[in-house]
Design a protein around this motif. Sequence first.
Motif, PDB file in Angstrom:
ATOM      1  N   ALA A  22       0.844  -1.193   0.000  1.00  0.00           N
ATOM      2  CA  ALA A  22       0.000   0.000   0.000  1.00  0.00           C
ATOM      3  C   ALA A  22       0.877   1.240   0.000  1.00  0.00           C
ATOM      4  N   ILE A  23       0.337   2.321  -0.535  1.00  0.00           N
ATOM      5  CA  ILE A  23       1.009   3.614  -0.463  1.00  0.00           C
ATOM      6  C   ILE A  23       0.527   4.295   0.813  1.00  0.00           C
ATOM      7  N   THR A  24       1.447   4.536   1.736  1.00  0.00           N
ATOM      8  CA  THR A  24       1.072   5.097   3.030  1.00  0.00           C
ATOM      9  C   THR A  24       1.722   6.468   3.223  1.00  0.00           C
ATOM     10  N   TYR A  25       1.160   7.221   4.182  1.00  0.00           N
ATOM     11  CA  TYR A  25       1.762   8.494   4.595  1.00  0.00           C
ATOM     12  C   TYR A  25       1.429   8.736   6.059  1.00  0.00           C
ATOM     13  N   SER A  26       2.377   9.308   6.787  1.00  0.00           N
ATOM     14  CA  SER A  26       2.194   9.522   8.215  1.00  0.00           C
ATOM     15  C   SER A  26       2.217  11.002   8.585  1.00  0.00           C
ATOM     16  N   ARG A  27       2.474  11.857   7.594  1.00  0.00           N
ATOM     17  CA  ARG A  27       2.466  13.307   7.820  1.00  0.00           C
ATOM     18  C   ARG A  27       1.970  13.999   6.562  1.00  0.00           C
ATOM     19  N   TYR A  28       1.474  15.213   6.726  1.00  0.00           N
ATOM     20  CA  TYR A  28       0.995  15.983   5.585  1.00  0.00           C
ATOM     21  C   TYR A  28       2.170  16.568   4.808  1.00  0.00           C
ATOM     22  N   GLY A  29       1.978  16.736   3.505  1.00  0.00           N
ATOM     23  CA  GLY A  29       3.027  17.325   2.686  1.00  0.00           C
ATOM     24  C   GLY A  29       2.840  16.989   1.226  1.00  0.00           C
ATOM     25  N   GLY A  30       3.899  17.160   0.435  1.00  0.00           N
ATOM     26  CA  GLY A  30       3.876  16.861  -0.980  1.00  0.00           C
ATOM     27  C   GLY A  30       4.031  15.377  -1.243  1.00  0.00           C
ATOM     28  N   PRO A  31       4.188  15.000  -2.514  1.00  0.00           N
ATOM     29  CA  PRO A  31       4.319  13.579  -2.868  1.00  0.00           C
ATOM     30  C   PRO A  31       5.457  12.859  -2.161  1.00  0.00           C
ATOM     31  N   GLU A  32       6.437  13.619  -1.669  1.00  0.00           N
ATOM     32  CA  GLU A  32       7.567  12.990  -0.977  1.00  0.00           C
ATOM     33  C   GLU A  32       7.161  12.293   0.313  1.00  0.00           C
ATOM     34  N   VAL A  33       5.962  12.571   0.851  1.00  0.00           N
ATOM     35  CA  VAL A  33       5.530  11.922   2.096  1.00  0.00           C
ATOM     36  C   VAL A  33       4.966  10.522   1.834  1.00  0.00           C
ATOM     37  N   LEU A  34       4.761  10.167   0.568  1.00  0.00           N
ATOM     38  CA  LEU A  34       4.167   8.875   0.224  1.00  0.00           C
ATOM     39  C   LEU A  34       5.243   7.797   0.155  1.00  0.00           C
ATOM     40  N   ALA A  35       4.925   6.615   0.674  1.00  0.00           N
ATOM     41  CA  ALA A  35       5.882   5.510   0.668  1.00  0.00           C
ATOM     42  C   ALA A  35       5.154   4.188   0.452  1.00  0.00           C
ATOM     43  N   LEU A  36       5.772   3.301  -0.317  1.00  0.00           N
ATOM     44  CA  LEU A  36       5.225   1.971  -0.536  1.00  0.00           C
ATOM     45  C   LEU A  36       5.641   1.066   0.622  1.00  0.00           C
ATOM     46  N   LYS A  37       4.660   0.490   1.326  1.00  0.00           N
ATOM     47  CA  LYS A  37       4.960  -0.347   2.487  1.00  0.00           C
ATOM     48  C   LYS A  37       4.080  -1.600   2.486  1.00  0.00           C
ATOM     49  N   GLU A  38       4.505  -2.575   3.260  1.00  0.00           N
ATOM     50  CA  GLU A  38       3.698  -3.770   3.523  1.00  0.00           C
ATOM     51  C   GLU A  38       2.886  -3.525   4.789  1.00  0.00           C
ATOM     52  N   ILE A  39       1.566  -3.623   4.680  1.00  0.00           N
ATOM     53  CA  ILE A  39       0.699  -3.453   5.842  1.00  0.00           C
ATOM     54  C   ILE A  39      -0.348  -4.561   5.831  1.00  0.00           C
ATOM     55  N   ASP A  40      -1.089  -4.686   6.905  1.00  0.00           N
ATOM     56  CA  ASP A  40      -2.148  -5.695   6.968  1.00  0.00           C
ATOM     57  C   ASP A  40      -3.282  -5.327   6.015  1.00  0.00           C
ATOM     58  N   ALA A  41      -3.826  -6.331   5.358  1.00  0.00           N
ATOM     59  CA  ALA A  41      -4.974  -6.106   4.489  1.00  0.00           C
ATOM     60  C   ALA A  41      -6.194  -5.784   5.357  1.00  0.00           C
ATOM     61  N   PRO A  42      -7.095  -4.913   4.873  1.00  0.00           N
ATOM     62  CA  PRO A  42      -8.280  -4.586   5.660  1.00  0.00           C
ATOM     63  C   PRO A  42      -9.256  -5.761   5.723  1.00  0.00           C
ATOM     64  N   VAL A  43     -10.061  -5.767   6.733  1.00  0.00           N
ATOM     65  CA  VAL A  43     -11.096  -6.794   6.905  1.00  0.00           C
ATOM     66  C   VAL A  43     -12.452  -6.126   6.674  1.00  0.00           C
ATOM     67  N   PRO A  44     -13.287  -6.664   5.782  1.00  0.00           N
ATOM     68  CA  PRO A  44     -14.569  -6.008   5.508  1.00  0.00           C
ATOM     69  C   PRO A  44     -15.514  -6.073   6.695  1.00  0.00           C
ATOM     70  N   GLY A  45     -16.238  -4.973   6.927  1.00  0.00           N
ATOM     71  CA  GLY A  45     -17.277  -4.966   7.948  1.00  0.00           C
ATOM     72  C   GLY A  45     -18.496  -5.723   7.469  1.00  0.00           C
ATOM     73  N   ASP A  46     -19.524  -5.756   8.283  1.00  0.00           N
ATOM     74  CA  ASP A  46     -20.716  -6.549   7.971  1.00  0.00           C
ATOM     75  C   ASP A  46     -21.373  -6.123   6.653  1.00  0.00           C
ATOM     76  N   SER A  47     -21.301  -4.822   6.332  1.00  0.00           N
ATOM     77  CA  SER A  47     -21.951  -4.320   5.117  1.00  0.00           C
ATOM     78  C   SER A  47     -20.934  -3.855   4.080  1.00  0.00           C
ATOM     79  N   GLU A  48     -19.745  -4.456   4.103  1.00  0.00           N
ATOM     80  CA  GLU A  48     -18.675  -4.028   3.207  1.00  0.00           C
ATOM     81  C   GLU A  48     -18.205  -5.149   2.288  1.00  0.00           C
ATOM     82  N   LEU A  49     -17.550  -4.731   1.199  1.00  0.00           N
ATOM     83  CA  LEU A  49     -16.900  -5.643   0.274  1.00  0.00           C
ATOM     84  C   LEU A  49     -15.396  -5.486   0.426  1.00  0.00           C
TER      85      LEU A  49
END
Length: 316
Positions: A3-30
Amino acid sequence: MKAITYSRYGGPEVLALKEIDAPVPGDSELLIRVHALSINPYDWHFMRGTPYFMRIASGLLHPKKAVLGNDVAGIVEAIGKDVTKFTIGDRVVGAAGLGGMAEYATIGENNAVQISDNIPMNEASALNIAAITALDAVKKYAGVKKGQSVLVNGASGGVGHYCIQIAKASGAHVTGVCSARNIEMVRALGADEVIDYTAGKWIGNTVYDAVIDVVGNLSPKDLEQLCHREGRIAVVGYQNMSRLFSIVLRSFYGKPRLEMVTIKETQKEISEVLEMAASRKLTTVIDKVYSLQDAAEAMRYLEKGHARGKVIIEVP
């Protein structure tokens, strides 16, 4: 997942490709295996945390959500227990809110629509914010009707190129404003006339029944000069706070009527633009396609403001 993540506000330089946990869908989600997503000013507003008042919801000092991306298209991988409209394997497009710039994303059941087989994933992902904004700008805010004259300022951009087509389909006489390099593209999309804004003074030469401003390079006073007193002006994007304040004031007392376009992505509107795309009444121009790992470069390109049509990120 990647996923492309960011932990602070700013320009494109704040974006980073990282490995994170996949989301789990809620009861009414896909849970969607993302194939493509389109990026919009919506995304870089969240990336930069501007205008500052939006941080009340997105996080005062740093982003509450670590992943950007709203407009996604992909395959349903899992569904919540209350989901009834979709099954695993469906091709869908929808609004992830935030979280779409990743290999997997969750979408609420009521924020997704099934994609017909003749629409590519890239094209489907482009339709959500941009095409719905164009649809509302033309029909709801500008109130375009058959036989009217319509000006679209920013006719070659992500929203503007849809505005040209939707206004033309409504039976209007459409004039597009763009730079010289985009004239033929705008004509091909259906514009009856095209103005090259770099060629010299053009404001005040003609007055229109409706004006749709997608760029924000014209003052409210300029826009009023372009529109009949009983006409309507639709403005997409705030550009800066002083301009936003001026537009809001004029929405109450101005002549012609001037309003800021706001949208709410609904299944009805997503379905409408998908139907137009499936029947080839709406064409998507894709300027550039980036890979997920190059998302920062994609955002950098989008922020320059010269994209022809849409900018897409593909997720391998």
